[in-house]
Scaffold this active site. Structure first.
Site, PDB file in Angstrom:
ATOM      1  N   GLY A 126       0.832  -1.203   0.000  1.00 20.03           N
ATOM      2  CA  GLY A 126       0.000   0.000   0.000  1.00 20.03           C
ATOM      3  C   GLY A 126       0.861   1.245   0.000  1.00 20.03           C
ATOM      4  O   GLY A 126       2.025   1.214  -0.417  1.00 20.03           O
ATOM      5  N   SER A 127       0.292   2.327   0.492  1.00 19.72           N
ATOM      6  CA  SER A 127       0.981   3.622   0.437  1.00 19.72           C
ATOM      7  C   SER A 127       2.118   3.669   1.469  1.00 19.72           C
ATOM      8  O   SER A 127       2.144   2.896   2.435  1.00 19.72           O
ATOM      9  CB  SER A 127      -0.013   4.738   0.764  1.00 19.72           C
ATOM     10  OG  SER A 127      -0.422   4.600   2.110  1.00 19.72           O
ATOM     11  N   GLU A 186       5.781  -3.470   0.948  1.00 22.47           N
ATOM     12  CA  GLU A 186       5.849  -3.151  -0.485  1.00 22.47           C
ATOM     13  C   GLU A 186       5.006  -1.903  -0.675  1.00 22.47           C
ATOM     14  O   GLU A 186       3.783  -1.963  -0.781  1.00 22.47           O
ATOM     15  CB  GLU A 186       5.321  -4.341  -1.298  1.00 22.47           C
ATOM     16  CG  GLU A 186       5.813  -4.344  -2.719  1.00 22.47           C
ATOM     17  CD  GLU A 186       4.705  -4.114  -3.693  1.00 22.47           C
ATOM     18  OE1 GLU A 186       4.703  -3.011  -4.275  1.00 22.47           O
ATOM     19  OE2 GLU A 186       3.865  -5.004  -3.869  1.00 22.47           O
ATOM     20  N   CYS A 203       1.851  -0.374  -8.560  1.00 26.06           N
ATOM     21  CA  CYS A 203       2.978   0.264  -7.875  1.00 26.06           C
ATOM     22  C   CYS A 203       4.185   0.269  -8.793  1.00 26.06           C
ATOM     23  O   CYS A 203       5.130   1.011  -8.553  1.00 26.06           O
ATOM     24  CB  CYS A 203       3.258  -0.375  -6.531  1.00 26.06           C
ATOM     25  SG  CYS A 203       3.339  -2.117  -6.628  1.00 26.06           S
ATOM     26  N   GLY A 212       2.566   2.243   5.310  1.00 28.29           N
ATOM     27  CA  GLY A 212       3.772   1.500   5.669  1.00 28.29           C
ATOM     28  C   GLY A 212       4.424   2.022   6.939  1.00 28.29           C
ATOM     29  O   GLY A 212       4.911   1.250   7.761  1.00 28.29           O
TER      30      GLY A 212
HETATM   31  C1  UN1 Z   1       1.649  -3.966  -7.516  1.00 29.73           C
HETATM   32  O1  UN1 Z   1       1.309  -3.038  -8.253  1.00 29.73           O
HETATM   33  O2  UN1 Z   1       1.460  -3.900  -6.276  1.00 29.73           O
HETATM   34  O3  UN1 Z   1       5.108  -6.205 -11.815  1.00 29.73           O
HETATM   35  C2  UN1 Z   1       2.219  -5.236  -7.973  1.00 29.73           C
HETATM   36  C3  UN1 Z   1       3.907  -5.946 -11.889  1.00 29.73           C
HETATM   37  C4  UN1 Z   1       2.928  -6.934 -11.309  1.00 29.73           C
HETATM   38  C5  UN1 Z   1       2.768  -6.709  -9.854  1.00 29.73           C
HETATM   39  C6  UN1 Z   1       2.477  -5.302  -9.445  1.00 29.73           C
HETATM   40  N1  UN1 Z   1       3.398  -8.270 -11.568  1.00 29.73           N
HETATM   41  O4  UN1 Z   1       3.479  -4.938 -12.427  1.00 29.73           O
END
Ligand code: UN1
Length: 506
Positions: A241-242, A263, A297, A246
């Site tokens: 998440g953000s 993450e 992300c 975190g």
């Molecule tokens: C995410 O956005 O939290 O590499 C994960 C990627 C994907 C996973 C993204 N396999 O874009």
């Protein structure tokens, strides 16, 4: 595709309990949550959230199951995950469609997400026979040293709306073969995806006599989230998440010296060198910046264009952006669906306003579409690396275009942000590529050459540095975070020699 039919095929009615321990709780008491379709703004279904007492029931089931599951041989745990992989193959179409329906990513990506779960299951099955420990040479005669890996405990998985099913599986399938049980707190934006996954997995778990291995607690941060973080039974919290979220996770779990895998935010950049294959770069930038409507992300948020190709690449990108079909994510012709909610639309518009205030120029897109749902045009913004907003992660399809003169400058600007998840360079020059991959190159957890920043395979460890949080999930040896390491020394002599040559006699 009719939404109600998709839901019905996955066993989700108008109302569902959002808490499941060894069994589904009949009437969770944490209030009601409505799940909305981001493409229409209409509600899809209602979920009864877990209260603090419901959380307690869920966590107790995860703990009780752990005490037995940890003694079940790892390859047998793998066999259960193998069967879950088969069940996911059976439900791939419907589950992928539900991801599109509830989260808004296009169907191809929704299906891709379920494929990522299936890949993860396969990986975990193989891993269940490969939880290897090392043996060491002892300095003492007739002594043997080795390390072994034991299950850790219940693992809390806090997942985000943008990957509502795959990221849970990165954690859950690895945790399960490692002998841990899992308590899942999904995003409140995507409760139905979590319920559908829980139902699919549970059937397999029940058939195998292990119903409490995966548990679920949908609920408010204040009642479920905080309890999960502070719960001393939960050995590891893996949270996506953000950065804001975190910090809170790190603080609360850190206070009890629990473990975390974080993450968090990304602000992923791509450097495009003058010798790059621009066709390749263009396709990669489109997928990376517009895919999932800029809500991965790993989304590309900044591109650094060498001045020799900047004008041409910008023109081609503008042309491509003008052709992006925005609309119903379940329509196969659609390339970009809606944003998650109204707040995300506001964040994007506000971000564009601030970018312009700071000297940026919106050269394409950036408007809200006049129709129901949270639809926007993806935006291209001509920017400078020193604009403060370029250092922020705005979870929307805003792409900053920054011109540079030489690679050293581009790498410096590339690394000059708080986040460090994914990165890429497009070049056919070996020296440029190797410079980018060297210790003075990209400072991110993921570095690619001639591939965009998103769309990673599960075989590699996934995660990033700096404010991204430092955690690693999915492939490679990420499994080690889900187990505890024990160093063992066995003396099979009848002497007691001490290490470091110490003599201790009376
Ligand atoms: C995410 O956005 O939290 O590499 C994960 C990627 C994907 C996973 C993204 N396999 O874009």
């Amino acid at each position: 595709m009719n939404p109600q039919e998709i839901l019905a095929r996955l066993g989700i009615g108008e109302w569902s309990p959002g808490a499941c321990g060894a069994a589904w709780l009949d009437h969770p008491g944490g209030g009601e949550l409505l799940s909305y379709n981001p493409s229409t703004g209409e509600p899809l279904a209602r979920v009864a959230m877990a209260s603090a007492e419901d959380y307690e029931q869920v966590a107790a089931a995860a703990q009780e199951t752990f005490l037995r599951w940890r003694m079940h041989p790892a390859p047998k745990r793998g066999e259960v995950i193998r069967q879950i992989g088969l069940a996911l193959r059976e439900h791939k179409q419907d589950l992928g469609a539900l991801v599109s329906l509830e989260m808004g990513k296009i169907l191809a990506e929704g299906l891709g997400e379920v494929q990522e779960m299936i890949d993860m299951a396969d990986f975990a099955v193989g891993l269940s026979r490969q939880l290897y420990g090392a043996t060491m040479q002892s300095e003492r005669p007739q002594h043997r040293m080795y390390e072994q890996w034991h299950p850790l405990g219940p693992v809390g998985v806090i997942s985000s709306f943008n990957f509502p099913v795959a990221v849970w599986s990165w954690n859950a399938f690895i945790a399960a073969v490692c002998g841990d049980t899992v308590i899942w707190k999904p995003s409140s934006e995507t409760p139905l995806c979590a319920i559908a996954v829980q139902r699919i997995c549970r059937r397999v778990l029940e058939d195998n006599g292990w119903p409490g291995v995966f548990t679920l607690a949908i609920g408010r941060g204040s009642s479920v989230g905080e309890r999960l973080l502070a719960d001393p039974r939960v050995a590891l919290i893996s949270a996506t998440g953000s950065c804001q979220m975190g910090y809170r996770v790190a603080e609360v779990v850190g206070r009890r010296l629990g473990r975390t895998i974080l993450e968090l935010g990304g602000n992923n950049g791509v450097i495009i060198e003058p010798d790059a294959d621009l066709n390749l770069a263009l396709r990669a930038v489109l997928f990376g910046a517009v895919g999932t409507a800029g809500q991965r992300c790993t989304t590309i948020r900044r591109i650094f264009l060498h001045r020799g190709i900047a004008a041409e690449f910008t023109d081609r990108l503008k042309h491509a952006y003008s052709q992006i079909r925005i609309g119903d994510p379940l329509d196969e012709r659609t390339v970009m669906g809606p944003l998650a909610n109204g707040a995300a639309v506001e964040d994007m518009l506000d971000g564009l306003r601030r970018a312009v205030e700071q000297g940026g120029e919106v050269i394409c897109g950036g408007r809200r579409l006049e129709r129901p749902g949270n639809f926007v045009e993806p935006a291209l913004v001509r920017a400078r690396a020193d604009m403060p907003i370029v250092r922020e992660e705005i979870f929307a399809p805003i792409l900053y275009l920054i011109e540079y003169q030489d690679l050293e400058e581009a790498i410096r600007w590339h690394n000059d942000v708080p986040q460090g998840l994914s990165s890429a360079i497009f070049t056919r020059n070996l020296i440029a590529a190797e410079t980018f991959l060297s210790a003075r190159g990209s400072d991110c957890g993921i570095a690619n050459v001639n591939i965009g920043t998103s769309g990673a395979e599960i075989g590699g460890a996934f995660g990033g540095e700096k404010e991204t949080g430092g955690g690693r999930e999915a492939g490679s040896d990420a499994w080690k975070a889900y187990m505890r390491r024990q160093t063992v020394t066995i003396n099979w002599s009848s002497d007691l020699p001490l290490a470091q040559g110490i003599r201790f006699e009376i």
